[in-house]
Structures are given as structure tokens and as C-alpha cells.
Design a protein around this motif. Structure first.
Motif, mmCIF file in Angstrom:
data_model
loop_
_atom_site.group_PDB
_atom_site.id
_atom_site.type_symbol
_atom_site.label_atom_id
_atom_site.label_comp_id
_atom_site.label_asym_id
_atom_site.label_seq_id
_atom_site.Cartn_x
_atom_site.Cartn_y
_atom_site.Cartn_z
ATOM 1 N N GLY A 105 48.384 -9.898 14.965
ATOM 2 C CA GLY A 105 47.976 -10.919 15.929
ATOM 3 C C GLY A 105 49.069 -11.942 16.179
ATOM 4 N N GLY A 106 49.768 -12.331 15.114
ATOM 5 C CA GLY A 106 50.834 -13.324 15.247
ATOM 6 C C GLY A 106 51.972 -12.839 16.117
ATOM 7 N N TYR A 107 52.372 -11.585 15.923
ATOM 8 C CA TYR A 107 53.467 -11.028 16.722
ATOM 9 C C TYR A 107 53.037 -10.810 18.176
ATOM 10 N N LYS A 108 51.784 -10.434 18.390
ATOM 11 C CA LYS A 108 51.301 -10.281 19.767
ATOM 12 C C LYS A 108 51.372 -11.608 20.517
ATOM 13 N N ARG A 109 51.007 -12.689 19.831
ATOM 14 C CA ARG A 109 51.068 -14.004 20.476
ATOM 15 C C ARG A 109 52.516 -14.396 20.746
ATOM 16 N N ASP B 43 47.734 -21.680 26.523
ATOM 17 C CA ASP B 43 46.291 -21.874 26.394
ATOM 18 C C ASP B 43 45.829 -21.330 25.044
ATOM 19 N N GLU B 44 45.502 -22.242 24.129
ATOM 20 C CA GLU B 44 45.050 -21.884 22.774
ATOM 21 C C GLU B 44 46.008 -20.868 22.141
ATOM 22 N N PRO B 45 47.290 -21.206 21.976
ATOM 23 C CA PRO B 45 48.288 -20.220 21.542
ATOM 24 C C PRO B 45 48.054 -19.633 20.161
ATOM 25 N N THR B 46 47.351 -20.344 19.280
ATOM 26 C CA THR B 46 47.163 -19.815 17.918
ATOM 27 C C THR B 46 45.712 -19.439 17.634
ATOM 28 N N LEU B 47 44.915 -19.297 18.686
ATOM 29 C CA LEU B 47 43.505 -18.939 18.514
ATOM 30 C C LEU B 47 43.368 -17.609 17.782
ATOM 31 N N GLY B 48 42.617 -17.597 16.692
ATOM 32 C CA GLY B 48 42.349 -16.366 15.950
ATOM 33 C C GLY B 48 43.415 -15.974 14.951
ATOM 34 N N LEU B 49 44.491 -16.755 14.851
ATOM 35 C CA LEU B 49 45.550 -16.418 13.901
ATOM 36 C C LEU B 49 45.247 -17.001 12.522
ATOM 37 N N ASP B 50 45.761 -16.333 11.484
ATOM 38 C CA ASP B 50 45.605 -16.888 10.138
ATOM 39 C C ASP B 50 46.554 -18.079 9.967
ATOM 40 N N VAL B 51 46.400 -18.791 8.881
ATOM 41 C CA VAL B 51 47.150 -20.034 8.670
ATOM 42 C C VAL B 51 48.653 -19.785 8.684
ATOM 43 N N PHE B 52 49.114 -18.708 8.029
ATOM 44 C CA PHE B 52 50.546 -18.423 7.969
ATOM 45 C C PHE B 52 51.105 -18.123 9.362
ATOM 46 N N ARG C 152 51.348 -21.277 11.515
ATOM 47 C CA ARG C 152 52.467 -22.168 11.192
ATOM 48 C C ARG C 152 53.805 -21.575 11.626
ATOM 49 N N GLU C 153 53.939 -20.253 11.559
ATOM 50 C CA GLU C 153 55.161 -19.604 12.033
ATOM 51 C C GLU C 153 55.319 -19.804 13.539
ATOM 52 N N LEU C 154 54.211 -19.715 14.262
ATOM 53 C CA LEU C 154 54.272 -19.916 15.710
ATOM 54 C C LEU C 154 54.565 -21.381 16.046
ATOM 55 N N TRP C 155 54.049 -22.305 15.224
ATOM 56 C CA TRP C 155 54.367 -23.733 15.422
ATOM 57 C C TRP C 155 55.878 -23.963 15.359
ATOM 58 N N LYS C 156 56.539 -23.309 14.393
ATOM 59 C CA LYS C 156 57.992 -23.474 14.248
ATOM 60 C C LYS C 156 58.706 -23.039 15.522
ATOM 61 N N TYR D 136 42.405 -27.522 17.686
ATOM 62 C CA TYR D 136 42.851 -27.841 16.331
ATOM 63 C C TYR D 136 43.601 -29.179 16.339
ATOM 64 N N LEU D 137 43.029 -30.198 15.724
ATOM 65 C CA LEU D 137 43.682 -31.502 15.659
ATOM 66 C C LEU D 137 45.022 -31.404 14.938
ATOM 67 N N GLU D 138 45.069 -30.605 13.860
ATOM 68 C CA GLU D 138 46.306 -30.457 13.089
ATOM 69 C C GLU D 138 47.419 -29.868 13.956
ATOM 70 N N GLU D 139 47.066 -28.941 14.832
ATOM 71 C CA GLU D 139 48.050 -28.313 15.719
ATOM 72 C C GLU D 139 48.642 -29.337 16.687
ATOM 73 N N ILE D 140 47.783 -30.144 17.281
ATOM 74 C CA ILE D 140 48.229 -31.182 18.207
ATOM 75 C C ILE D 140 49.138 -32.173 17.491
ATOM 76 N N GLU D 141 48.749 -32.551 16.269
ATOM 77 C CA GLU D 141 49.559 -33.509 15.506
ATOM 78 C C GLU D 141 50.946 -32.970 15.202
ATOM 79 N N ASN D 142 51.031 -31.669 14.904
ATOM 80 C CA ASN D 142 52.303 -31.077 14.516
ATOM 81 C C ASN D 142 53.234 -30.818 15.688
ATOM 82 N N LEU D 143 52.686 -30.673 16.886
ATOM 83 C CA LEU D 143 53.500 -30.204 18.001
ATOM 84 C C LEU D 143 53.719 -31.223 19.119
ATOM 85 N N CYS D 144 52.716 -32.009 19.426
ATOM 86 C CA CYS D 144 52.708 -32.703 20.723
ATOM 87 C C CYS D 144 53.315 -34.107 20.702
#
Length: 219
Positions: free
Chosen positions: A134-138, A156-165, A168-172, A189-197
Motif C-alpha cells: 500500500g505504501g509503495y502504491k501511494r 487527497d488523504e495521501p496516507t489513508l489506510g497505510l500502517d504507521v511505518f 511516516r515514510e511518505l511524510w518524509k 489525522y491531526l498528527e499528519e497535519i502537524e508534521n507536514l503543513c
């Protein structure tokens, strides 16, 4: 900072559902702007309107200096989208997907190679997309959206359905794109917005509740 997207009193109805209600918002050039809200908040509807995939009911929108009502063809030349549903050809390899879209947009090989490197796709280039995690498909879906060299990228919801690892790789990877391109990212995901935006707008039932930097919104 220069505004690249300007939205004024935007409304969208679906029968009895007021999906967007008098939405007024602006996004600056080079900004990574977040749209935060639960399912049904209006995030995806807003992105579809800005990309020309669905029509607004009222209000005005300017993107890159072009008017959404009169210049949609010019707007489509400067925007691209990675939707919630992974938009790749599953029976093609990663390399074939990238080359297919490069041929459509007449994109030089060097740009495609650079994208593959940024998204760390080299080790899976010869795998069929349907065999990817799933991570590589995204990653591939977002990489494909960048082949057209858009000024504005909608995620649009870039990490929807992905596991935590994988998330975070996609966030990088998304962080590597910051400031090089204007990105509008939807998430619940509030954590996602905090880390990226850089800034975030919080939507609820089609209405804008607040907008500002993460610190301003938290305060």
C-alpha cells in the motif's frame, strides 16, 4: 506572500446536502496547506471543484491568476491531483507507469528519473503495480501526479489506510517537496497535519471553522 489560490464565498449543494457553505480561503504560493476534518467535512468536494472535476454552485475561485469559470483549461495545465483511490495502471510495472505518463506530458527522462529517486522507487521499478505494498502504491500515485510538473499538487488523504511505518515514510517524501511546489493536502489525522503543513484550515459540515498555523490553531 503571493496568493496562488483565492476562494470567495464558495458554495456547493448535492440535493439537500450543503457540502460547502460560503467558504472563503486563500493559499500562498509554495505553501503546504492542510485541510483537516472528519469524513463528510467537505475536503474532497473542495479539491474536486478546484481541479475542475465537479462544478461549484456559487462563489468565485482564482487559481494561479486564472478564473475557474472562464479559464479551466489553463488551470488544468498547472494543477494535478493524487486522489484517495490509487490512480495507477495495476498491470503495468512501476517503470511503465512512469514512462506512460511521461509520454502523455512529453516529460524528459531526467525529470522522471529524479521523481523515481525522490520517491525511492528504484528498487521496485520492474514490479507490477498490483504487487506493490500500500505504501509503495501511494508513492507511485503521487509520483505520477508530479510528472506533469504542476505548480499546484492536491493530495487527497495521501496516507489513508497505510500502517504507521508506511505513513511516516511518505511524510518524509512529502516534506522533501515543501517550498518547491504548492501542495494542498487533505487529512483527518491531526498528527499528519502537524508534521507536514505550514497552515491548516479546519472544516466541519462544509463550513470553515478556523484557519492559521498549527500553533495559532492549537492556541
Amino acid at each position: 506572500m503571493q496568493e496562488i489560490i483565492k476562494i470567495d464565498s464558495l458554495n456547493k449543494w448535492f440535493k439537500d446536502n450543503h457540502a460547502l457553505a460560503d467558504l472563503t480561503l486563500s493559499v500562498n504560493q509554495g505553501e503546504l496547506f492542510g485541510l483537516l476534518g472528519v469524513n463528510g467535512a467537505g475536503k474532497t468536494t473542495l479539491i474536486k471543484i478546484l481541479c475542475g472535476l465537479t462544478k461549484k454552485c456559487s462563489g468565485s475561485v482564482s487559481i494561479g491568476g486564472f478564473n475557474l469559470d472562464n479559464d479551466i483549461d489553463k488551470i488544468k495545465e498547472i494543477v494535478d491531483i493524487s486522489p484517495q483511490e490509487t490512480s495507477v495502471a495495476l498491470n503495468l510495472t512501476v517503470k511503465e507507469n512512469l514512462e506512460f505518463f511521461a509520454d502523455i506530458y512529453n516529460t524528459e527522462k531526467e525529470h522522471v528519473d529524479k521523481i523515481a529517486e525522490v520517491f525511492s522507487l528504484q528498487e521496485v521499478l520492474n514490479q507490477k503495480a498490483k504487487t506493490l505494498s500500500g505504501g509503495y502504491k501511494r508513492r507511485l500515485s503521487i509520483a505520477v501526479a508530479l510528472i506533469s510538473k504542476p505548480q499546484i499538487l492536491f493530495l487527497d488523504e495521501p496516507t489513508l489506510g497505510l500502517d504507521v511505518f508506511a505513513r511516516r515514510e511518505l511524510w518524509k517524501i512529502i516534506n522533501k517537496l515543501k517550498a518547491k511546489i504548492t501542495i494542498i493536502l487533505t487529512s483527518h489525522y491531526l498528527e499528519e497535519i502537524e508534521n507536514l503543513c505550514d497552515r491548516v484550515a479546519i472544516l466541519s459540515k462544509g463550513k470553515l471553522l478556523t484557519v492559521g498555523t498549527i500553533e495559532e490553531v492549537k492556541n
